[in-house]
Design an enzyme around this catalytic site. Structure first.
Site, PDB file in Angstrom:
ATOM      1  CG  LEU A  33      -1.878  -1.185   1.337  1.00  0.00           C
ATOM      2  CD1 LEU A  33      -2.816  -1.007   2.525  1.00  0.00           C
ATOM      3  CD2 LEU A  33      -2.678  -1.407   0.057  1.00  0.00           C
ATOM      4  N   GLY A  36      -1.678   6.320  -2.666  1.00  0.00           N
ATOM      5  CA  GLY A  36      -2.782   6.168  -3.624  1.00  0.00           C
ATOM      6  C   GLY A  36      -3.886   5.286  -3.037  1.00  0.00           C
ATOM      7  CG  HIS A  37      -3.170   1.156  -2.307  1.00  0.00           C
ATOM      8  ND1 HIS A  37      -1.804   1.066  -2.458  1.00  0.00           N
ATOM      9  CD2 HIS A  37      -3.708   0.349  -3.254  1.00  0.00           C
ATOM     10  CE1 HIS A  37      -1.531   0.239  -3.447  1.00  0.00           C
ATOM     11  NE2 HIS A  37      -2.659  -0.215  -3.947  1.00  0.00           N
ATOM     12  CD  GLN A  60      -4.930  -8.747 -11.060  1.00  0.00           C
ATOM     13  OE1 GLN A  60      -5.895  -9.076 -10.388  1.00  0.00           O
ATOM     14  NE2 GLN A  60      -4.553  -7.476 -11.177  1.00  0.00           N
ATOM     15  CB  VAL A 175      -2.366   9.674  -5.127  1.00  0.00           C
ATOM     16  CG1 VAL A 175      -1.456  10.426  -4.165  1.00  0.00           C
ATOM     17  CG2 VAL A 175      -3.806   9.699  -4.619  1.00  0.00           C
ATOM     18  NE  ARG A 186       3.625  -4.379 -11.846  1.00  0.00           N
ATOM     19  CZ  ARG A 186       2.317  -4.696 -11.961  1.00  0.00           C
ATOM     20  NH1 ARG A 186       1.412  -3.756 -12.051  1.00  0.00           N
ATOM     21  NH2 ARG A 186       1.938  -5.959 -11.984  1.00  0.00           N
TER      22      ARG A 186
HETATM   23  O1  PAF Z   1      -5.837  -2.799  -9.062  1.00  0.00           O
HETATM   24  C1  PAF Z   1      -5.591  -3.768  -8.332  1.00  0.00           C
HETATM   25  O2  PAF Z   1      -4.943  -3.651  -7.294  1.00  0.00           O
HETATM   26  C2  PAF Z   1      -6.071  -5.143  -8.764  1.00  0.00           C
HETATM   27  O3  PAF Z   1      -6.095  -5.274 -10.148  1.00  0.00           O
HETATM   28  C3  PAF Z   1      -7.434  -5.519  -8.158  1.00  0.00           C
HETATM   29  C4  PAF Z   1      -8.528  -4.576  -8.630  1.00  0.00           C
HETATM   30  C5  PAF Z   1      -7.352  -5.485  -6.632  1.00  0.00           C
HETATM   31  C6  PAF Z   1      -7.823  -6.939  -8.590  1.00  0.00           C
HETATM   32  O4  PAF Z   1      -6.865  -7.863  -8.212  1.00  0.00           O
END
Ligand code: PAF
Length: 296
Positions: A33, A36-37, A60, A175, A186
């Site tokens: 985190l 932004g989060h 993903q 942000v 990243r």
């Molecule tokens: O943006 C992210 O952090 C991820 O793609 C999400 C939406 C939590 C899905 O894994």
């Protein structure tokens, strides 16, 4: 702050709040985190309770992407969420999300087919499948996603609309660091030299916005100038002998599309968004800027 590992426990907690008539704001994350989060959590605080999730979703990530090295900082993340006033965090394991025999996936909507969808085959199938699972475990009234992942926001919005998910999907502003770099988990992969070059993304978007506000609405002209900037083709004579210092290592796309369905535009005659993706070293970076004429 409650911490739930099982989807059932999370759903019981959230359903109890909803049945008392309370709104619940959900912030899904992959952890690591940053500010932004926390700004998503801040937006979610307009609801009666905030629930977050931390889950690095393997489906993903492509085979050559950074799943193995993706930063995992669970204890620090939980501490930040606790301090930010989050009521509960859903932290499932891979076995809980994808148990033996799991075989159902969600077909992503049309808006997923370009840009990230082209560069990262299978990525959005993983995203929409996991987000639907997260929203089933956390049946919140509102869910908050950063516009830094602009296409992801639009894809989740379309999936949620098409599949009648009862949660309102909200996109929140990106942000940025003081110098303009969009915050991303990243960014911590970047060396000092790469971090300096990463500024090219936000500088290019600033340049395109300035040109747009100056009256240029032809997307081919704007896109060409974005590409030249990102590939270091307009460096000054004094820096021309070190062109790699002023370019991305790989440019994947620099495009201006409709802000709603991300279809191509020949001119900016409706709300649009400029989006960039590219590599610096082994780190993939994305950024974007909405281009909308203010109507007074
Ligand atoms: O943006 C992210 O952090 C991820 O793609 C999400 C939406 C939590 C899905 O894994």
């Amino acid at each position: 702050m409650e911490v739930f590992n099982s989807p059932e426990a999370a759903r019981v907690f959230v359903s109890a709040l909803r049945s008392q008539g309370r709104t619940v704001g959900f912030v899904p994350t992959m952890g690591a985190l940053h500010a932004g989060h926390l700004s998503l959590v801040e937006s979610a605080r307009s609801c009666d309770a905030v629930v977050a999730s931390i889950y690095v979703n393997p489906t993903q990530f492509g085979p050559n992407e950074d799943l193995a090295k993706y930063p995992r900082t669970l204890n620090a993340d939980l501490e930040q969420l606790r301090s930010a006033g989050v009521s509960a965090v859903f932290v499932p394991t891979n076995e809980q999300m994808y148990p033996d025999g799991f075989s159902t996936t969600v077909e992503p909507p049309r808006v997923s087919e370009t840009l990230e969808g082209t560069c990262r085959p299978g990525h959005f199938r993983g995203v929409v499948t996991v987000v639907l699972k997260l929203l089933n475990a956390v049946p919140a009234s509102h869910a908050y996603f950063g516009k830094k992942d602009y296409q992801q926001w639009r894809v989740i919005e379309a999936m949620s609309h098409d599949l009648n998910v009862g949660t309102k999907i909200i996109g929140c502003e990106t942000v940025r660091e003081a110098d303009g770099l969009a915050m991303s988990s990243r960014n911590r992969y970047l060396t000092v030299e790469q971090r300096a070059r990463a500024l090219l993304l936000s500088e290019t978007l600033q340049h395109v916005e300035t040109a747009f506000r100056g009256g240029e609405i032809q997307t081919d002209i704007l896109q060409n100038s974005m590409r030249r900037m990102l590939l270091g083709e307009n460096v000054s004579a004094t820096t021309a002998n070190a062109p790699n210092l002023h370019r991305l290592d790989t440019l994947q796309y620099a495009q201006i599309v409709s802000a709603h369905d991300l279809t191509p535009l020949s001119s900016i005659d409706r709300p649009a968004v400029a989006l960039i993706a590219g590599m610096i070293g082994t780190t993939r970076l994305i950024d974007n800027r909405e281009l909308t004429l203010d109507v007074n």
